[in-house]
Design a protein around this motif. Structure first.
Motif, PDB file in Angstrom:
ATOM      1  N   THR A 343     -59.044  47.266  66.040  1.00 53.59           N
ATOM      2  CA  THR A 343     -59.779  47.990  65.001  1.00 53.59           C
ATOM      3  C   THR A 343     -59.045  49.278  64.675  1.00 53.59           C
ATOM      4  O   THR A 343     -58.703  50.056  65.563  1.00 53.59           O
ATOM      5  CB  THR A 343     -61.204  48.309  65.469  1.00 53.59           C
ATOM      6  OG1 THR A 343     -61.894  47.090  65.753  1.00 53.59           O
ATOM      7  CG2 THR A 343     -61.959  49.076  64.393  1.00 53.59           C
ATOM      8  N   VAL A 344     -58.803  49.498  63.383  1.00 50.06           N
ATOM      9  CA  VAL A 344     -58.149  50.715  62.914  1.00 50.06           C
ATOM     10  C   VAL A 344     -59.207  51.633  62.334  1.00 50.06           C
ATOM     11  O   VAL A 344     -60.012  51.217  61.494  1.00 50.06           O
ATOM     12  CB  VAL A 344     -57.092  50.401  61.837  1.00 50.06           C
ATOM     13  CG1 VAL A 344     -56.410  51.688  61.364  1.00 50.06           C
ATOM     14  CG2 VAL A 344     -56.070  49.407  62.362  1.00 50.06           C
ATOM     15  N   GLY A 345     -59.252  52.880  62.803  1.00 45.35           N
ATOM     16  CA  GLY A 345     -60.277  53.777  62.294  1.00 45.35           C
ATOM     17  C   GLY A 345     -60.123  55.171  62.825  1.00 45.35           C
ATOM     18  O   GLY A 345     -59.186  55.483  63.576  1.00 45.35           O
ATOM     19  N   GLY A 346     -61.055  56.011  62.447  1.00 46.36           N
ATOM     20  CA  GLY A 346     -61.058  57.395  62.896  1.00 46.36           C
ATOM     21  C   GLY A 346     -62.452  57.956  62.792  1.00 46.36           C
ATOM     22  O   GLY A 346     -63.245  57.544  61.939  1.00 46.36           O
ATOM     23  N   GLY A 347     -62.783  58.908  63.678  1.00 44.93           N
ATOM     24  CA  GLY A 347     -64.126  59.470  63.657  1.00 44.93           C
ATOM     25  C   GLY A 347     -65.144  58.383  63.933  1.00 44.93           C
ATOM     26  O   GLY A 347     -65.054  57.646  64.903  1.00 44.93           O
ATOM     27  N   GLY A 352     -60.834  48.740  59.126  1.00 46.85           N
ATOM     28  CA  GLY A 352     -60.736  47.292  59.216  1.00 46.85           C
ATOM     29  C   GLY A 352     -60.007  46.878  60.479  1.00 46.85           C
ATOM     30  O   GLY A 352     -59.726  47.702  61.357  1.00 46.85           O
ATOM     31  N   ASN A 353     -59.686  45.615  60.569  1.00 46.22           N
ATOM     32  CA  ASN A 353     -59.069  45.053  61.763  1.00 46.22           C
ATOM     33  C   ASN A 353     -57.699  44.462  61.452  1.00 46.22           C
ATOM     34  O   ASN A 353     -57.446  43.973  60.340  1.00 46.22           O
ATOM     35  CB  ASN A 353     -59.956  43.958  62.354  1.00 46.22           C
ATOM     36  CG  ASN A 353     -61.317  44.477  62.757  1.00 46.22           C
ATOM     37  OD1 ASN A 353     -61.430  45.570  63.324  1.00 46.22           O
ATOM     38  ND2 ASN A 353     -62.361  43.721  62.471  1.00 46.22           N
ATOM     39  N   VAL A 354     -56.827  44.514  62.455  1.00 46.04           N
ATOM     40  CA  VAL A 354     -55.519  43.882  62.371  1.00 46.04           C
ATOM     41  C   VAL A 354     -55.280  43.136  63.669  1.00 46.04           C
ATOM     42  O   VAL A 354     -55.949  43.387  64.677  1.00 46.04           O
ATOM     43  CB  VAL A 354     -54.398  44.919  62.137  1.00 46.04           C
ATOM     44  CG1 VAL A 354     -54.548  45.603  60.789  1.00 46.04           C
ATOM     45  CG2 VAL A 354     -54.372  45.957  63.262  1.00 46.04           C
ATOM     46  N   SER A 355     -54.324  42.218  63.667  1.00 45.10           N
ATOM     47  CA  SER A 355     -53.946  41.519  64.897  1.00 45.10           C
ATOM     48  C   SER A 355     -52.495  41.085  64.773  1.00 45.10           C
ATOM     49  O   SER A 355     -51.966  40.926  63.679  1.00 45.10           O
ATOM     50  CB  SER A 355     -54.849  40.307  65.151  1.00 45.10           C
ATOM     51  OG  SER A 355     -54.715  39.365  64.108  1.00 45.10           O
ATOM     52  N   ALA A 356     -51.852  40.919  65.931  1.00 48.29           N
ATOM     53  CA  ALA A 356     -50.455  40.497  65.958  1.00 48.29           C
ATOM     54  C   ALA A 356     -50.372  39.035  66.360  1.00 48.29           C
ATOM     55  O   ALA A 356     -51.169  38.555  67.177  1.00 48.29           O
ATOM     56  CB  ALA A 356     -49.668  41.357  66.934  1.00 48.29           C
ATOM     57  N   ASP A 357     -49.404  38.323  65.808  1.00 41.91           N
ATOM     58  CA  ASP A 357     -49.224  36.910  66.152  1.00 41.91           C
ATOM     59  C   ASP A 357     -48.291  36.737  67.345  1.00 41.91           C
ATOM     60  O   ASP A 357     -47.786  35.652  67.593  1.00 41.91           O
ATOM     61  CB  ASP A 357     -48.706  36.129  64.945  1.00 41.91           C
ATOM     62  CG  ASP A 357     -47.386  36.672  64.411  1.00 41.91           C
ATOM     63  OD1 ASP A 357     -46.842  37.614  65.031  1.00 41.91           O
ATOM     64  OD2 ASP A 357     -46.902  36.175  63.380  1.00 41.91           O
ATOM     65  N   ILE A 400     -57.234  59.368  63.568  1.00 38.81           N
ATOM     66  CA  ILE A 400     -56.942  57.975  63.262  1.00 38.81           C
ATOM     67  C   ILE A 400     -56.373  57.321  64.512  1.00 38.81           C
ATOM     68  O   ILE A 400     -55.694  57.971  65.325  1.00 38.81           O
ATOM     69  CB  ILE A 400     -55.959  57.854  62.077  1.00 38.81           C
ATOM     70  CG1 ILE A 400     -55.805  56.392  61.649  1.00 38.81           C
ATOM     71  CG2 ILE A 400     -54.623  58.497  62.411  1.00 38.81           C
ATOM     72  CD1 ILE A 400     -57.060  55.802  61.056  1.00 38.81           C
ATOM     73  N   GLY A 401     -56.645  56.034  64.700  1.00 38.23           N
ATOM     74  CA  GLY A 401     -56.138  55.332  65.860  1.00 38.23           C
ATOM     75  C   GLY A 401     -56.548  53.883  65.837  1.00 38.23           C
ATOM     76  O   GLY A 401     -57.051  53.364  64.833  1.00 38.23           O
ATOM     77  N   ILE A 402     -56.327  53.213  66.974  1.00 40.87           N
ATOM     78  CA  ILE A 402     -56.717  51.816  67.104  1.00 40.87           C
ATOM     79  C   ILE A 402     -57.515  51.637  68.382  1.00 40.87           C
ATOM     80  O   ILE A 402     -57.446  52.445  69.310  1.00 40.87           O
ATOM     81  CB  ILE A 402     -55.511  50.859  67.110  1.00 40.87           C
ATOM     82  CG1 ILE A 402     -54.648  51.090  68.358  1.00 40.87           C
ATOM     83  CG2 ILE A 402     -54.696  51.014  65.833  1.00 40.87           C
ATOM     84  CD1 ILE A 402     -53.614  50.000  68.549  1.00 40.87           C
ATOM     85  N   ARG A 403     -58.262  50.533  68.435  1.00 43.29           N
ATOM     86  CA  ARG A 403     -59.067  50.199  69.600  1.00 43.29           C
ATOM     87  C   ARG A 403     -59.086  48.693  69.764  1.00 43.29           C
ATOM     88  O   ARG A 403     -59.169  47.941  68.775  1.00 43.29           O
ATOM     89  CB  ARG A 403     -60.501  50.703  69.427  1.00 43.29           C
ATOM     90  CG  ARG A 403     -61.450  50.417  70.599  1.00 43.29           C
ATOM     91  CD  ARG A 403     -62.847  50.910  70.274  1.00 43.29           C
ATOM     92  NE  ARG A 403     -63.740  50.886  71.409  1.00 43.29           N
ATOM     93  CZ  ARG A 403     -64.495  49.842  71.763  1.00 43.29           C
ATOM     94  NH1 ARG A 403     -64.446  48.734  71.045  1.00 43.29           N
ATOM     95  NH2 ARG A 403     -65.295  49.918  72.809  1.00 43.29           N
ATOM     96  N   GLY A 404     -59.008  48.231  71.010  1.00 46.18           N
ATOM     97  CA  GLY A 404     -59.063  46.807  71.277  1.00 46.18           C
ATOM     98  C   GLY A 404     -59.635  46.526  72.648  1.00 46.18           C
ATOM     99  O   GLY A 404     -59.792  47.432  73.474  1.00 46.18           O
ATOM    100  N   SER A 405     -59.945  45.264  72.915  1.00 43.05           N
ATOM    101  CA  SER A 405     -60.492  44.851  74.210  1.00 43.05           C
ATOM    102  C   SER A 405     -59.941  43.493  74.587  1.00 43.05           C
ATOM    103  O   SER A 405     -59.700  42.635  73.718  1.00 43.05           O
ATOM    104  CB  SER A 405     -62.026  44.780  74.164  1.00 43.05           C
ATOM    105  OG  SER A 405     -62.591  46.031  73.878  1.00 43.05           O
TER     106      SER A 405
END
Length: 420
Positions: A343-347, A352-357, A400-405
């Motif tokens: 997830t890309v976002g801030g505050g 939205g979301n991105v993913s790598a293949d 701004i940053g990213i988050r994942g699990s």
């Protein structure tokens, strides 16, 4: 004191584990009100309401391999203490050989604890309950480490957590569930970690502020440190302690007896504290609570990242190209699996979301940019290949940053762009 602090710590864990935002700041969070309802008045015998639990009132330590040991402190030498006048100087709140302002004494201790360079360990036991509750909070001026355990307390579940915070990285380990949350920079992980450590500092403070201290003499340790010895057989009125001092009993129990001893350095740091409280609940149950607390010096920069920190992927974040490009580097820990949702976002907002293949391993770099305006912005991801930014790329602002699990690990990396 009741279980509000433990409850708040659990709430903080829930917030961090469920929040997708990249938030937080560099300040140390402190509670606005942790006051208690202590009283030494005779309890009302006709009341039938169940007692409110005191800290770790049914704590049970089941994992002796990971138990935090109680720190040791030099004992008072055998024989009579020296007079108070033997000290080269007196702690704040002590004048002419007497304690004149317990609040000033308590405040000085709190300032020294939170300034860093101190390792605090505290144990709470109750005579009619099984087990022991304990915590350790260490601050080496560059990093803080917390370990807190409670089992089957008033919240009805075990609490076993660890927290780590340094200048850039932070983490929370819910040892009960196995969940590890990692954060780099201004993230919700950092906010939660600072909230928990800020709250826990008020636990020993409650027991420093509550007793009605009297001077008992002084002595010098084998290492040459001067200490003022105080004792108390009663509590101050709650109104005298200040809004943030806290209490040492719940709303449905009364303090019937007090036996307390404290050792304080001339600058106001409480080195050792032992408090025994005789309590009686409104249901008629009598029990004893014993509190021991020690504070030893900690060399600046001596704390290492805990082993559990490696359970989550480690990231760092920065921006380039006038804040139009977010650069996230995988700096250590497990590989992020291919297809993991990021997830890309801030505050408190998400672009939205991105993913790598492909898997993202240590040494890999993620490049994220966004196109569009306002609520219609779309994030784009490139792995290990710096993209050529399109003309409609828009700059990131604020945090701004990213988050994942993945599995039991949650990871976040954020940066403050400095732009509104």
């Amino acid at each position: 004191m009741d279980s509000r602090l433990i409850t708040l710590a659990v709430v903080a864990l829930v917030v961090v584990s469920g929040c997708a935002a990249i938030g937080g700041d560099g300040s140390t969070a402190t509670p606005s009100d942790v006051s208690g309802t202590d009283s030494t008045e005779t309890p009302t015998e006709t009341a039938t309401e169940a007692p409110t639990a005191t800290p770790w009132d049914t704590a049970t330590q089941t994992d002796t391999a990971t138990a935090t040991p109680t720190a040791t402190t030099e004992s008072t030498p055998v024989g009579d203490l020296e007079p108070v006048s033997a000290l080269s100087s007196l702690p704040p709140g002590v004048e002419g050989g007497s304690v004149t302002n317990v609040s000033a004494l308590s405040a000085a201790n709190q300032r020294l604890l939170t300034a860093g360079g101190v390792d605090v360990r505290m144990t709470v036991e109750n005579s009619t309950k099984d087990g022991t509750g304990r915590f350790r909070i260490a601050n080496d001026t560059t990093a803080s480490l917390l370990r807190l355990t409670e089992s089957q307390g008033s919240i009805g579940a075990s609490t076993d957590m660890a927290v780590y915070v340094d200048a850039d990285e932070s983490g929370i380990y819910n040892r009960t569930s196995g969940q590890v949350t990692y954060g780099y920079g201004p993230t919700s992980t950092r906010t939660g970690a600072q909230l928990i450590t800020g709250l826990v500092y008020y636990v020993p403070q409650a027991y420093v502020s509550a007793p009605d201290w009297q001077t008992g003499g002084s002595y010098t340790t084998d290492s040459g440190e001067e200490r003022l010895v105080l004792h108390a057989d009663g509590l101050r009125a709650p109104s005298e302690r200040g809004a943030n001092a806290g209490g040492v009993s719940g709303g449905n129990e009364q303090v019937r007896s007090v036996d307390a001893r404290m050792e304080v350095t001339p600058d106001g740091l409480v080195r050792a504290l032992n408090v025994t409280l005789g309590l009686k609940s409104t249901s008629g149950e009598s029990y004893t609570q014993t509190v021991s607390y020690t504070a030893v010096d900690l060399e600046p920069g001596s704390l290492a990242q805990p082993k559990w920190f490696s359970k989550a992927p480690h990231l760092s974040a920065s921006t380039e190209a006038e804040n139009e490009l977010l650069v996230v580097e995988h700096t250590g820990g497990p590989t992020i699996e291919a297809g993991t949702n990021l997830t890309v976002g801030g505050g408190f907002s998400s672009l939205g979301n991105v993913s790598a293949d492909q898997p993202i391993a240590e040494g890999d770099t993620l490049y994220v940019y966004a196109t569009g305006e306002g609520l219609d912005r779309t994030p784009h991801l490139s792995v290990n290949e710096r993209p050529t930014l399109p003309e409609n790329a828009t700059a990131f602002s604020g945090r701004i940053g990213i988050r994942g699990s993945q599995g039991d690990a949650t990871f976040q990396a954020g940066v403050e762009t400095g732009a509104e």
